[in-house]
Design a protein around this motif. Structure first.
Motif, PDB file in Angstrom:
ATOM      1  N   VAL A   1       0.864  -1.188   0.000  1.00  0.00           N
ATOM      2  CA  VAL A   1       0.000   0.000   0.000  1.00  0.00           C
ATOM      3  C   VAL A   1       0.893   1.227   0.000  1.00  0.00           C
ATOM      4  CG1 VAL A   1      -1.957   1.098   1.140  1.00  0.00           C
ATOM      5  CG2 VAL A   1      -1.559  -1.357   1.449  1.00  0.00           C
ATOM      6  N   LEU A   2       0.951   1.931  -1.109  1.00  0.00           N
ATOM      7  CA  LEU A   2       1.891   3.046  -1.230  1.00  0.00           C
ATOM      8  C   LEU A   2       1.204   4.393  -1.432  1.00  0.00           C
ATOM      9  CD1 LEU A   2       4.505   1.311  -3.587  1.00  0.00           C
ATOM     10  CD2 LEU A   2       4.537   1.465  -1.089  1.00  0.00           C
ATOM     11  N   ASN A   3      -0.119   4.383  -1.456  1.00  0.00           N
ATOM     12  CA  ASN A   3      -0.826   5.654  -1.620  1.00  0.00           C
ATOM     13  C   ASN A   3      -0.997   6.365  -0.282  1.00  0.00           C
ATOM     14  OD1 ASN A   3      -2.630   7.564  -3.169  1.00  0.00           O
ATOM     15  ND2 ASN A   3      -4.057   6.853  -1.589  1.00  0.00           N
ATOM     16  N   HIS A   4      -1.069   5.573   0.793  1.00  0.00           N
ATOM     17  CA  HIS A   4      -1.324   6.151   2.116  1.00  0.00           C
ATOM     18  C   HIS A   4      -0.729   5.250   3.181  1.00  0.00           C
ATOM     19  CE1 HIS A   4      -4.767   3.715   0.641  1.00  0.00           C
ATOM     20  NE2 HIS A   4      -4.550   3.061   1.760  1.00  0.00           N
TER      21      HIS A   4
ATOM     22  N   TYR B   1      -6.613  13.029  -9.526  1.00  0.00           N
ATOM     23  CA  TYR B   1      -5.571  12.171  -8.944  1.00  0.00           C
ATOM     24  C   TYR B   1      -5.510  10.780  -9.575  1.00  0.00           C
ATOM     25  CZ  TYR B   1      -9.501  10.465  -6.080  1.00  0.00           C
ATOM     26  OH  TYR B   1     -10.704   9.948  -5.661  1.00  0.00           O
ATOM     27  N   THR B   2      -6.504  10.429 -10.396  1.00  0.00           N
ATOM     28  CA  THR B   2      -6.460   9.095 -11.008  1.00  0.00           C
ATOM     29  C   THR B   2      -5.540   9.154 -12.218  1.00  0.00           C
ATOM     30  OG1 THR B   2      -8.761   8.901 -10.365  1.00  0.00           O
ATOM     31  CG2 THR B   2      -7.906   7.192 -11.806  1.00  0.00           C
ATOM     32  N   ASN B   3      -4.575   8.292 -12.297  1.00  0.00           N
ATOM     33  CA  ASN B   3      -3.598   8.296 -13.394  1.00  0.00           C
ATOM     34  C   ASN B   3      -2.992   9.699 -13.540  1.00  0.00           C
ATOM     35  OD1 ASN B   3      -4.511   5.618 -13.948  1.00  0.00           O
ATOM     36  ND2 ASN B   3      -6.252   6.518 -14.998  1.00  0.00           N
TER      37      ASN B   3
ATOM     38  N   VAL C   1       2.488   9.549 -12.471  1.00  0.00           N
ATOM     39  CA  VAL C   1       2.349   8.170 -11.998  1.00  0.00           C
ATOM     40  C   VAL C   1       3.202   7.184 -12.794  1.00  0.00           C
ATOM     41  CG1 VAL C   1       0.220   7.680 -13.323  1.00  0.00           C
ATOM     42  CG2 VAL C   1       0.693   6.438 -11.219  1.00  0.00           C
ATOM     43  N   HIS C   2       3.270   7.379 -14.118  1.00  0.00           N
ATOM     44  CA  HIS C   2       4.048   6.409 -14.917  1.00  0.00           C
ATOM     45  C   HIS C   2       5.549   6.525 -14.630  1.00  0.00           C
ATOM     46  CE1 HIS C   2       0.575   4.896 -17.024  1.00  0.00           C
ATOM     47  NE2 HIS C   2       0.176   6.126 -17.222  1.00  0.00           N
ATOM     48  N   GLU C   3       5.999   7.747 -14.422  1.00  0.00           N
ATOM     49  CA  GLU C   3       7.428   7.927 -14.054  1.00  0.00           C
ATOM     50  C   GLU C   3       7.743   7.189 -12.756  1.00  0.00           C
ATOM     51  OE1 GLU C   3       8.340  12.130 -13.292  1.00  0.00           O
ATOM     52  OE2 GLU C   3       7.063  12.461 -15.050  1.00  0.00           O
ATOM     53  N   TYR C   4       6.855   7.385 -11.754  1.00  0.00           N
ATOM     54  CA  TYR C   4       7.124   6.770 -10.451  1.00  0.00           C
ATOM     55  C   TYR C   4       7.146   5.244 -10.570  1.00  0.00           C
ATOM     56  CZ  TYR C   4       5.801  11.377  -8.515  1.00  0.00           C
ATOM     57  OH  TYR C   4       5.716  12.716  -8.221  1.00  0.00           O
TER      58      TYR C   4
ATOM     59  N   ASP D   1      -1.582  -1.617  -4.262  1.00  0.00           N
ATOM     60  CA  ASP D   1      -2.883  -1.066  -3.899  1.00  0.00           C
ATOM     61  C   ASP D   1      -3.079   0.327  -4.493  1.00  0.00           C
ATOM     62  OD1 ASP D   1      -5.208  -1.408  -1.992  1.00  0.00           O
ATOM     63  OD2 ASP D   1      -4.419   0.500  -1.247  1.00  0.00           O
ATOM     64  N   VAL D   2      -4.241   0.570  -5.075  1.00  0.00           N
ATOM     65  CA  VAL D   2      -4.630   1.874  -5.658  1.00  0.00           C
ATOM     66  C   VAL D   2      -3.433   2.671  -6.197  1.00  0.00           C
ATOM     67  CG1 VAL D   2      -6.780   2.039  -4.356  1.00  0.00           C
ATOM     68  CG2 VAL D   2      -4.750   3.035  -3.352  1.00  0.00           C
ATOM     69  N   ILE D   3      -2.596   2.002  -6.931  1.00  0.00           N
ATOM     70  CA  ILE D   3      -1.327   2.604  -7.336  1.00  0.00           C
ATOM     71  C   ILE D   3      -1.531   3.748  -8.325  1.00  0.00           C
ATOM     72  CG2 ILE D   3      -0.820   0.994  -9.234  1.00  0.00           C
ATOM     73  CD1 ILE D   3       1.699   2.286  -6.626  1.00  0.00           C
ATOM     74  N   ASN D   4      -2.664   3.730  -9.039  1.00  0.00           N
ATOM     75  CA  ASN D   4      -2.882   4.799 -10.020  1.00  0.00           C
ATOM     76  C   ASN D   4      -3.302   6.119  -9.363  1.00  0.00           C
ATOM     77  OD1 ASN D   4      -5.271   3.553  -9.277  1.00  0.00           O
ATOM     78  ND2 ASN D   4      -6.337   4.161 -11.134  1.00  0.00           N
ATOM     79  N   ASN D   5      -3.384   6.127  -8.031  1.00  0.00           N
ATOM     80  CA  ASN D   5      -3.791   7.373  -7.355  1.00  0.00           C
ATOM     81  C   ASN D   5      -2.632   8.119  -6.700  1.00  0.00           C
ATOM     82  OD1 ASN D   5      -6.380   6.707  -7.998  1.00  0.00           O
ATOM     83  ND2 ASN D   5      -6.953   5.972  -5.975  1.00  0.00           N
ATOM     84  N   ILE D   6      -1.425   7.634  -6.881  1.00  0.00           N
ATOM     85  CA  ILE D   6      -0.330   8.193  -6.070  1.00  0.00           C
ATOM     86  C   ILE D   6       0.139   9.570  -6.529  1.00  0.00           C
ATOM     87  CG2 ILE D   6       0.559   5.966  -5.246  1.00  0.00           C
ATOM     88  CD1 ILE D   6       2.740   6.083  -7.354  1.00  0.00           C
ATOM     89  N   SER D   7      -0.166   9.947  -7.768  1.00  0.00           N
ATOM     90  CA  SER D   7       0.333  11.253  -8.236  1.00  0.00           C
ATOM     91  C   SER D   7      -0.828  12.229  -8.427  1.00  0.00           C
ATOM     92  CB  SER D   7       1.076  11.050  -9.562  1.00  0.00           C
ATOM     93  OG  SER D   7       1.336  12.280 -10.168  1.00  0.00           O
ATOM     94  N   LYS D   8      -0.901  13.198  -7.531  1.00  0.00           N
ATOM     95  CA  LYS D   8      -2.023  14.151  -7.555  1.00  0.00           C
ATOM     96  C   LYS D   8      -1.669  15.396  -8.374  1.00  0.00           C
ATOM     97  CE  LYS D   8      -3.338  11.600  -3.829  1.00  0.00           C
ATOM     98  NZ  LYS D   8      -2.638  10.368  -3.454  1.00  0.00           N
ATOM     99  N   ASP D   9      -2.669  15.999  -8.991  1.00  0.00           N
ATOM    100  CA  ASP D   9      -2.473  17.291  -9.646  1.00  0.00           C
ATOM    101  C   ASP D   9      -1.968  18.282  -8.587  1.00  0.00           C
ATOM    102  OD1 ASP D   9      -4.299  19.097 -12.085  1.00  0.00           O
ATOM    103  OD2 ASP D   9      -3.135  20.029 -10.461  1.00  0.00           O
TER     104      ASP D   9
END
Ligand code: NOJ
Length: 549
Positions: free
Chosen positions: A98-101, A224-226, A230-233, A197-205
């Motif tokens: 879990v890396l989003n939170h 925050y979705t995609n 996110v792809h760089e990370y 977990d929910v990895i596509n949410n980790i990069s927020k505007d």
């Protein structure tokens, strides 16, 4: 072709799988004691949902310490034994990460709370109040605002999930370094991959703008979705950890269009192995709203499945295939018939899934046709998401009975009931009191199912065997037949040498359809097959898999 493209993943929700010490919560030793069972089923990988130290507000998705196993599940030694025992049986282990939170009990967040100057403060997403209010109008996926005010700092922190689960700030390089260091620690233990977990949410505007609320989906997720980086990370994680360790990785990618899922999973981009997406299990969200009584049309479901099949294949992406997991009510109760046609329904869903292109997943209990919990009282629920949704429905004036009915259909608690191993009161799951108590005694259990003739478990074994041995099932192209058919889902997998045809009757009535000559039955969920004069008659919930001669 990679091994994980023809193998099957089995998802274990440890809390509910097998308790070994009588405390009512499943644990690692319990899992070890069931590895022979899983080996018999024939699976190649196990995905374990989180077992790190956690206060358990979201059953482990709220991690307090990434480096420790939570004592309710056992010790690090137990975990290492599990890994070794699984490997002895040629089963790989994928850990949930879990890396989003994190949990608010995590050391990082505890430090972050101390002051704005604390080096950990910027590990999370903080904003000052705007006109005395939340910084924007985003909604938490667990209901209510996505912001929580901390008076001592006069700041809000972002939590896309439970209020006790603050979101991490991936823009901070120091945080990323800490995460990579921790991922390496697990890689060095010899695990085989991660479910992210929910990895596509980790990069927020970075501007965190207000969303429009034009539809229930315009609730913040557009920002925050995609998200922008996110792809760089993910590529960075690939270069540092996934690639060098030959990991199998699966990204949980809710609300993600196919074009993005392709980016995450096309091997040329070096990001993830496969995409776990949810459009097909949202087919009964009325008006996009989950917490409604939903009805679905088969043609809507098959259109979604077909789109993903065709477009992912064409652009080099790779699907994870599933009907159930710990966040979904049981598909057998939702899309088919868990009563009179329970066995046929379980097998039909399995066949439809295993015939598609991608890596199939079995969620614990699918192989014995487990069904929804059908709780009748809100006090039987422990899941925060479900309880919050119930309260929100009641606050909106929804009748209690209807609110309960909605939860019976949609709540994820439905799939978290303890695994049913035998016919005793708590099904051999625990000698104590299970953390989540079933309301009704269900007469399906592993022991019982295994004694049945032509049972669901063996049907899964047959499908797993076919996946390993029929290249067409991994590599063949996909074509839907009769997309307008609202009763029977038919598709074929083909290449220039052959064809496999799947037909599944999603109704409780006989359905007669045309069938070309020249096919042999590979597998069916009834005995025999009713073919005459170029037609086949599918009995209620009958499904067949045929191969051309
Ligand atoms: C997805 C997990 O599968 C779910 O159980 C959890 O509540 C959320 N992510 C938050 O981590």
């Amino acid at each position: 072709m990679k091994d994980w493209q023809k193998e099957t993943v089995y998802q274990i929700y440890p809390r509910s799988f097998q308790d070994s010490n009588g405390d009512g919560i499943g644990d690692i030793n319990g899992i070890i004691s069931r590895l022979d069972y899983l080996q018999k089923l024939g699976i190649g990988l196990i995905w374990l949902t989180p077992m790190y130290r956690s206060p358990g507000n979201d059953n482990g998705y709220d991690i307090a310490d990434y480096y420790q196993i939570d004592p309710v599940f056992g010790t690090m030694d137990d975990f290492e034994e599990l890994l070794a025992e699984a490997h002895k049986r040629d089963i790989k282990i994928i850990m949930d990460m879990v890396l989003n939170h994190t949990s608010d009990k995590n050391h990082w967040f505890q430090e972050a709370l101390k002051s704005k100057d604390n080096p950990y403060h910027d590990f999370y997403i903080w904003r000052d109040p705007v006109d005395g209010h939340e910084p924007n109008n985003w909604v938490s996926k667990f209901s209510g605002s996505a912001w929580k005010y901390v008076p001592s700092l006069n700041q809000y922190y972002l939590h896309l999930y439970d209020v006790t689960m603050p979101d991490l700030n991936w823009r901070n390089e120091k945080l990323r370094d800490k995460i990579f260091q921790m991922l390496k620690y697990w890689a060095n233990k010899g695990i085989d991959g991660f479910r992210l977990d929910v990895i596509n949410n980790i990069s927020k505007d970075k501007n965190l703008p207000n969303d429009t609320f034009k539809t229930p989906l315009d609730d913040g997720r557009n920002f925050y979705t995609n998200g922008p980086h996110v792809h760089e990370y993910i590529h960075e994680m690939y270069e540092k950890i996934f690639g060098p360790n030959h990991f199998v990785t699966v990204g949980e990618l809710s609300s993600t269009p196919i074009s993005e899922a392709v980016k995450y999973t096309n091997p040329k981009r070096q990001e993830l192995s496969m995409a776990f997406t949810f459009h097909h299990v949202k087919v009964d969200y009325t008006g996009g709203n989950k917490w409604t009584l939903g009805h679905y049309k088969l043609t809507d479901l098959t259109k979604i499945l077909s789109d993903w099949q065709v477009k992912m294949n064409r652009q080099g992406g790779w699907n994870a295939l599933f009907w159930n997991n710990h966040d979904q009510p049981r598909a057998i109760s939702r899309f088919t018939d868990d009563g009179k046609y329970r066995d046929q329904s379980a097998k039909l869903l399995a066949m439809v899934e295993f015939g598609l292109q991608g890596t199939p997943y079995i969620y614990q209990g699918d192989e014995i046709a487990m069904k929804n919990a059908y709780f009748t009282d809100i006090n039987q629920y422990q899941d925060h998401e479900s309880i919050n949704a119930y309260n929100e429905l009641i606050n909106r004036g929804v009748d209690k009975r209807l609110a309960i009915e909605i939860l019976q259909q949609k709540s994820r608690e439905n799939s978290r009931l303890p695994m049913q191993w035998n016919d005793s009161k708590y099904y051999g799951f625990t000698t104590g009191q299970p953390w989540l108590k079933p309301e009704h005694h269900d007469d399906y259990s592993v022991e019982k199912v295994l004694k049945m003739k032509n049972n669901v478990f063996n049907f899964y074994r047959a499908l797993i065997f076919l996946r390993k041995n029929k290249v067409l099932l991994t590599d063949g192209a996909y074509r839907q037949l009769n997309p307008e058919d609202n009763c029977v889902y038919s598709y074929e997998r083909y290449d220039d040498k052959g064809k496999i045809l799947v037909m599944a009757n999603f109704t409780n009535e006989n359905q007669t359809r045309k069938l070309e000559n020249g096919f042999d039955l590979l597998l069916g969920n009834y005995e025999g097959i009713k073919v005459s004069d170029g037609t086949v008659t599918l009995r209620p919930y009958e499904s067949i898999m045929l191969k051309n001669k």
